[in-house]
Design a protein around this motif. Structure first.
Motif, short mmCIF file in Angstrom:
data_model
loop_
_atom_site.label_atom_id
_atom_site.label_comp_id
_atom_site.label_asym_id
_atom_site.label_seq_id
_atom_site.Cartn_x
_atom_site.Cartn_y
_atom_site.Cartn_z
N VAL A 213 0.83 -1.20 0.00
CA VAL A 213 0.00 0.00 0.00
C VAL A 213 0.87 1.25 0.00
O VAL A 213 0.61 2.21 -0.75
CB VAL A 213 -0.96 -0.02 1.21
CG1 VAL A 213 -1.63 1.34 1.40
CG2 VAL A 213 -2.03 -1.10 1.02
N GLU A 214 1.91 1.28 0.81
CA GLU A 214 2.80 2.44 0.84
C GLU A 214 3.48 2.64 -0.51
O GLU A 214 3.65 3.77 -0.99
CB GLU A 214 3.83 2.26 1.95
CG GLU A 214 3.24 2.35 3.35
CD GLU A 214 4.25 2.06 4.44
OE1 GLU A 214 5.40 1.67 4.09
OE2 GLU A 214 3.92 2.21 5.63
N ARG A 215 3.85 1.53 -1.14
CA ARG A 215 4.48 1.61 -2.46
C ARG A 215 3.51 2.19 -3.49
O ARG A 215 3.89 3.05 -4.30
CB ARG A 215 4.94 0.21 -2.88
CG ARG A 215 5.55 0.15 -4.28
CD ARG A 215 6.10 -1.24 -4.56
NE ARG A 215 5.11 -2.29 -4.38
CZ ARG A 215 4.19 -2.63 -5.28
NH1 ARG A 215 4.15 -1.99 -6.46
NH2 ARG A 215 3.33 -3.61 -5.06
N LEU A 216 2.25 1.75 -3.45
CA LEU A 216 1.26 2.24 -4.41
C LEU A 216 0.93 3.72 -4.17
O LEU A 216 0.65 4.45 -5.12
CB LEU A 216 0.00 1.39 -4.36
CG LEU A 216 0.14 -0.03 -4.92
CD1 LEU A 216 -1.17 -0.80 -4.75
CD2 LEU A 216 0.56 -0.01 -6.39
N HIS A 217 0.97 4.15 -2.92
CA HIS A 217 0.79 5.58 -2.66
C HIS A 217 1.90 6.38 -3.35
O HIS A 217 1.64 7.44 -3.94
CB HIS A 217 0.80 5.85 -1.15
CG HIS A 217 -0.55 5.79 -0.51
ND1 HIS A 217 -1.51 6.77 -0.69
CD2 HIS A 217 -1.11 4.85 0.31
CE1 HIS A 217 -2.60 6.45 0.00
NE2 HIS A 217 -2.38 5.30 0.61
N GLY A 218 3.11 5.86 -3.28
CA GLY A 218 4.22 6.54 -3.95
C GLY A 218 4.05 6.55 -5.46
O GLY A 218 4.34 7.57 -6.12
N VAL A 219 3.55 5.44 -6.01
CA VAL A 219 3.32 5.37 -7.46
C VAL A 219 2.23 6.37 -7.86
O VAL A 219 2.34 7.05 -8.89
CB VAL A 219 2.92 3.94 -7.86
CG1 VAL A 219 2.53 3.89 -9.34
CG2 VAL A 219 4.06 2.96 -7.59
N LEU A 220 1.19 6.49 -7.04
CA LEU A 220 0.11 7.44 -7.33
C LEU A 220 0.65 8.87 -7.30
O LEU A 220 0.31 9.68 -8.17
CB LEU A 220 -1.03 7.27 -6.34
CG LEU A 220 -2.21 8.25 -6.47
CD1 LEU A 220 -2.81 8.21 -7.87
CD2 LEU A 220 -3.28 7.94 -5.42
N ASP A 221 1.48 9.17 -6.32
CA ASP A 221 2.08 10.51 -6.24
C ASP A 221 2.87 10.82 -7.51
O ASP A 221 2.75 11.91 -8.09
CB ASP A 221 2.99 10.62 -5.03
CG ASP A 221 2.24 10.57 -3.70
OD1 ASP A 221 1.01 10.75 -3.72
OD2 ASP A 221 2.90 10.34 -2.66
N GLU A 222 3.67 9.86 -7.95
CA GLU A 222 4.48 10.06 -9.15
C GLU A 222 3.61 10.19 -10.40
O GLU A 222 3.87 11.02 -11.28
CB GLU A 222 5.45 8.90 -9.31
CG GLU A 222 6.52 8.82 -8.22
CD GLU A 222 7.33 7.54 -8.30
OE1 GLU A 222 7.04 6.71 -9.20
OE2 GLU A 222 8.24 7.36 -7.46
N ALA A 223 2.55 9.37 -10.45
CA ALA A 223 1.65 9.43 -11.61
C ALA A 223 0.92 10.76 -11.68
O ALA A 223 0.72 11.32 -12.77
CB ALA A 223 0.65 8.27 -11.56
N GLN A 224 0.55 11.30 -10.53
CA GLN A 224 -0.11 12.60 -10.51
C GLN A 224 0.85 13.71 -10.98
O GLN A 224 0.47 14.58 -11.77
CB GLN A 224 -0.63 12.93 -9.11
CG GLN A 224 -1.35 14.27 -9.04
CD GLN A 224 -1.83 14.63 -7.64
OE1 GLN A 224 -1.44 13.98 -6.66
NE2 GLN A 224 -2.67 15.64 -7.53
N THR A 225 2.07 13.66 -10.51
CA THR A 225 3.06 14.67 -10.91
C THR A 225 3.30 14.65 -12.42
O THR A 225 3.45 15.71 -13.05
CB THR A 225 4.38 14.44 -10.17
OG1 THR A 225 4.16 14.55 -8.76
CG2 THR A 225 5.43 15.45 -10.60
N ALA A 226 3.29 13.46 -12.99
CA ALA A 226 3.58 13.31 -14.42
C ALA A 226 2.34 13.38 -15.31
O ALA A 226 2.45 13.36 -16.54
CB ALA A 226 4.29 11.98 -14.67
N SER A 227 1.18 13.48 -14.69
CA SER A 227 -0.07 13.38 -15.44
C SER A 227 -0.24 14.55 -16.41
O SER A 227 0.11 15.70 -16.12
CB SER A 227 -1.26 13.35 -14.48
OG SER A 227 -2.48 13.30 -15.20
#
Length: 250
Positions: A213-227
């Motif tokens: 879950v912590e890893r996916l939160h990080g992935v979501l943060d990165e995906a939002q930044t790059a969106s």
């Protein structure tokens, strides 16, 4: 397990006091992990008459009802069109999932127009909706240890990641598990377990799923930044015109 496609839900729509512009199935059936005893979550939009909105009395902009029909627990929630559209414009991924659900019980031209305009409401800030939903479900999992909130946690994080990357609202967890490279390997096993029971212990290593879950939160943060999604909706005027036209036409 209830197959919602085998249920004739049209009488439920006909019983509503105001015209229903659309009704779809949401919840576990839409998310791809219904259990044998899952209820049927119906979500949609009703259309209040113009007179209900211009007088002194507050109208029922949201209506909800729970009951058992033919041995199946039903949960129906509808919003008036204006309220629903306002929710669409407030980075609310939940209502967009309902609007775009492929499990359609009732549809109209207005439903199809709303669905066509839905992509124009998507923004990079929808990540906040899915992030917050995931945290709520994770706290519930930590308190109960049940499988259902754990699957919800994974589902909303993966939906948010996929949305940020593709601009597509995809709430179906088995599909997300195949499309998002960072999805935990154990998801198909957990989905299969959920099919057998609506409630019960997840039977997982808590430290392992916490790391996921912590890893996916990080992935979501990165995906939002790059969106590439915009900061604000781009279809406000078109939605306004649709609400006015639908109301005046009744």
């Amino acid at each position: 397990m209830t197959d919602v496609l085998d249920l004739d839900l049209r009488p439920v729509i006909a019983e509503q006091p105001d015209p229903v512009l659309f009704a779809t199935v949401s919840g576990a059936h839409l998310y791809g992990f219904p259990s044998r005893d899952s209820d049927v979550d119906l979500r949609g939009v009703h259309l209040l008459p113009a007179a209900a909105l211009v007088g002194l009395r507050e109208p029922d902009e949201t209506r909800s009802r729970m009951w058992v029909r033919d041995g199946v627990e039903m949960d129906l929630v509808t919003h008036d069109l204006r309220k629903f559209v306002r929710l669409m414009l407030r980075r609310n991924g939940y209502v967009l999932e309902q609007l775009l659900s492929p499990l359609v019980v009732h549809t109209t031209d207005t439903h199809r127009e709303l669905a066509a305009l839905a992509p124009g409401t998507l923004t990079s800030h929808h990540a906040h909706h899915y992030r917050g939903f995931a945290r709520t479900q994770w706290r519930l999992f930590e308190r109960t240890g049940e499988l259902k909130p754990l699957l919800y946690t994974f589902r909303v994080l993966l939906t948010g990641i996929h949305l940020m990357r593709s601009g597509e609202v995809q709430p179906h967890l088995p599909t997300l598990a195949a499309q998002v490279d960072e999805a935990p390997d154990r998801l198909p096993e957990l989905i299969a377990a959920k099919a057998q029971r609506e409630h019960g212990d997840a039977g997982v290593d808590h430290a392992r799923v916490r790391a996921d879950v912590e890893r996916l939160h990080g992935v979501l943060d990165e995906a939002q930044t790059a969106s590439g999604l915009p900061d604000t909706p781009v279809v406000y005027d078109a939605l306004h015109d649709l609400v006015v036209r639908a109301r005046l036409e009744g």
